[in-house]
Write a protein that holds these residues in place. Structure first.
Motif, short mmCIF file in Angstrom:
data_model
loop_
_atom_site.label_atom_id
_atom_site.label_comp_id
_atom_site.label_asym_id
_atom_site.label_seq_id
_atom_site.Cartn_x
_atom_site.Cartn_y
_atom_site.Cartn_z
N TYR A 274 -5.42 6.44 -10.68
CA TYR A 274 -5.39 7.84 -10.24
C TYR A 274 -4.40 8.68 -11.05
O TYR A 274 -4.77 9.69 -11.66
CB TYR A 274 -5.05 7.90 -8.75
CG TYR A 274 -5.01 9.31 -8.18
CD1 TYR A 274 -6.16 9.90 -7.68
CD2 TYR A 274 -3.83 10.03 -8.15
CE1 TYR A 274 -6.14 11.19 -7.16
CE2 TYR A 274 -3.78 11.32 -7.64
CZ TYR A 274 -4.94 11.88 -7.15
OH TYR A 274 -4.91 13.17 -6.63
N THR B 32 5.68 3.16 -0.96
CA THR B 32 4.95 1.90 -0.89
C THR B 32 5.55 1.03 0.22
O THR B 32 6.77 0.86 0.28
CB THR B 32 5.04 1.16 -2.23
OG1 THR B 32 4.50 1.99 -3.27
CG2 THR B 32 4.25 -0.14 -2.18
N GLU C 116 0.83 -1.20 0.00
CA GLU C 116 0.00 0.00 0.00
C GLU C 116 0.87 1.26 0.00
O GLU C 116 1.95 1.28 0.59
CB GLU C 116 -0.94 0.01 1.20
CG GLU C 116 -2.00 -1.08 1.14
CD GLU C 116 -2.97 -1.04 2.30
OE1 GLU C 116 -4.07 -1.57 2.16
OE2 GLU C 116 -2.62 -0.47 3.35
N PHE C 117 0.37 2.30 -0.65
CA PHE C 117 1.10 3.57 -0.75
C PHE C 117 0.62 4.48 0.38
O PHE C 117 -0.59 4.75 0.50
CB PHE C 117 0.84 4.23 -2.10
CG PHE C 117 1.75 5.40 -2.39
CD1 PHE C 117 3.01 5.20 -2.91
CD2 PHE C 117 1.34 6.70 -2.12
CE1 PHE C 117 3.85 6.27 -3.18
CE2 PHE C 117 2.16 7.77 -2.39
CZ PHE C 117 3.42 7.56 -2.92
N SER D 124 -4.02 3.80 -0.55
CA SER D 124 -4.41 2.58 -1.25
C SER D 124 -5.52 1.80 -0.56
O SER D 124 -6.01 0.81 -1.13
CB SER D 124 -3.18 1.66 -1.41
OG SER D 124 -2.12 2.32 -2.05
N ARG D 125 -5.91 2.20 0.64
CA ARG D 125 -6.87 1.39 1.39
C ARG D 125 -8.24 1.35 0.71
O ARG D 125 -8.87 0.29 0.63
CB ARG D 125 -6.98 1.95 2.81
CG ARG D 125 -7.97 1.21 3.71
CD ARG D 125 -7.62 -0.26 3.85
NE ARG D 125 -6.28 -0.50 4.34
CZ ARG D 125 -5.96 -0.58 5.63
NH1 ARG D 125 -6.91 -0.43 6.55
NH2 ARG D 125 -4.73 -0.83 5.99
N ASN E 151 -3.24 6.74 4.18
CA ASN E 151 -3.18 5.53 3.36
C ASN E 151 -3.93 5.80 2.05
O ASN E 151 -5.16 5.92 2.03
CB ASN E 151 -3.82 4.36 4.10
CG ASN E 151 -3.53 3.03 3.43
OD1 ASN E 151 -3.44 2.94 2.21
ND2 ASN E 151 -3.39 1.98 4.22
N ARG F 144 -10.72 6.78 -5.60
CA ARG F 144 -10.20 8.07 -5.14
C ARG F 144 -10.79 9.18 -6.02
O ARG F 144 -11.19 8.94 -7.17
CB ARG F 144 -8.67 8.13 -5.22
CG ARG F 144 -7.97 7.30 -4.18
CD ARG F 144 -6.47 7.48 -4.28
NE ARG F 144 -6.08 8.87 -4.03
CZ ARG F 144 -4.83 9.33 -4.17
NH1 ARG F 144 -3.88 8.51 -4.57
NH2 ARG F 144 -4.56 10.59 -3.91
N ASN G 218 -10.82 4.63 -10.08
CA ASN G 218 -10.22 3.56 -9.27
C ASN G 218 -8.84 4.00 -8.80
O ASN G 218 -8.13 4.71 -9.52
CB ASN G 218 -10.13 2.28 -10.09
CG ASN G 218 -11.48 1.68 -10.40
OD1 ASN G 218 -12.39 1.70 -9.57
ND2 ASN G 218 -11.63 1.14 -11.60
N SER G 219 -8.47 3.59 -7.61
CA SER G 219 -7.20 4.03 -7.03
C SER G 219 -6.01 3.72 -7.92
O SER G 219 -5.07 4.50 -8.02
CB SER G 219 -7.01 3.38 -5.64
OG SER G 219 -8.01 3.81 -4.75
N ALA G 220 -6.06 2.58 -8.61
CA ALA G 220 -4.94 2.19 -9.47
C ALA G 220 -4.81 3.10 -10.69
O ALA G 220 -3.74 3.20 -11.28
CB ALA G 220 -5.11 0.74 -9.92
#
Length: 276
Positions: free
Chosen positions: A240, A138, A128-129, A173-174, A171, A178, A236-238
């Motif tokens: 961003y 990370t 997680e970042f 990545s939780r 956090n 986003r 999606n967070s990935a």
């Protein structure tokens, strides 16, 4: 001759004792080095097994570190016992010394306690970042006293666990999604409705931007040199960073094509000629 005979007799008496001491010392050294090797291999094996069982990498690293420390302490006691040191008394001495060392190493004990809290509370996991103790990266692994982060440019940041638990932790990545918070400025002579319509069309055309929650596009400020819009789509967070870069680039291209000016800071200077 009498003195030589006496020395030989004394040497013969001491020889078995010296032989036992040398043998015990040799066996103690063998126990120490072999035990240390076994402890290292067992802790590594346990970590690999936990990783294969889909245990979080940070938890596996922390558990293997504790296991190695406990096994290594047992190896030291076994080696000392083989040499002939009374381990019962030695443990009592270690307890008293441990108290003194503990007082002197409060920071290290605080790091250890914070590491335990990180594992129990799980504010972040491996991969997680996060932003913690003023550092971003990370999470790679959590050990007894430190947490290791890797930055996007492949630097390794080692942070004491107490510093992490003593500060705010962000956090990134939780959560699965986003929100992008972008500010887009246009010149005062540009068409506000046209600029808003362009951004709405770009958001609708990008499949990576989520339909819910709905994207917010609105005028946020009449600044000194520009009319500022807020552009807040959800992704999606990935996705961003890629969506952020692509969306800004597409906005620039579309504004240029439609003639919507993007201003830059400027100053108007008025010169008045004073008549003499």
């Amino acid at each position: 001759m009498g003195e030589i005979d006496t020395l030989l007799d004394q040497g013969a008496e001491w020889m078995p004792l010296l032989t036992d001491i040398v043998i015990n010392l040799a066996v103690g050294l063998v126990v120490f080095f072999v035990g240390k090797f076994i402890a290292s291999k067992v802790s590594q094996w346990c970590e690999k097994r936990m990783l294969k069982a889909s245990v979080d990498k940070a938890v596996a690293g922390f558990t293997s570190s504790i296991l190695y420390a406990l096994m290594f302490a047992g190896v030291i006691l076994m080696a000392l016992g083989q040499v002939g040191v009374q381990t019962t008394s030695f443990i009592a001495i270690l307890g008293a010394a441990g108290l003194a060392v503990g007082l002197a190493l409060q920071g290290s004990l605080s790091n250890f306690a914070s590491g335990v809290l990180i594992i129990l509370l799980r504010p972040f996991r491996s991969g997680e970042f996060i932003d913690a103790a003023g550092q971003m990266g990370t999470v790679d692994r959590i050990e007894l006293f430190h947490t290791y982060l890797k930055t996007p440019d492949n630097r390794v940041i080692i942070i004491p666990n107490s510093s992490i638990m003593g500060s705010s932790i962000v956090n990134f990545s939780r959560e699965a999604t986003r929100r992008l918070d972008l500010v887009v400025g246009i010149s005062y002579d540009a068409d506000i409705r046209l600029a808003k319509q362009i951004m709405e069309d770009l958001v609708a055309a990008d499949e990576r931007i989520l339909k819910a929650p709905e994207c917010v596009i609105a005028v946020s400020e009449l600044a000194d040199s520009s009319v500022n819009f807020i552009l807040r789509p959800w992704v999606n967070s990935a996705d961003y960073w890629t969506v952020r870069a692509d969306l800004l680039e597409q906005v620039k291209y579309a504004f240029d094509e439609k003639g919507v000016g993007i201003p830059y800071p400027q100053m108007d200077v008025h010169v008045h000629k004073q008549e003499s």
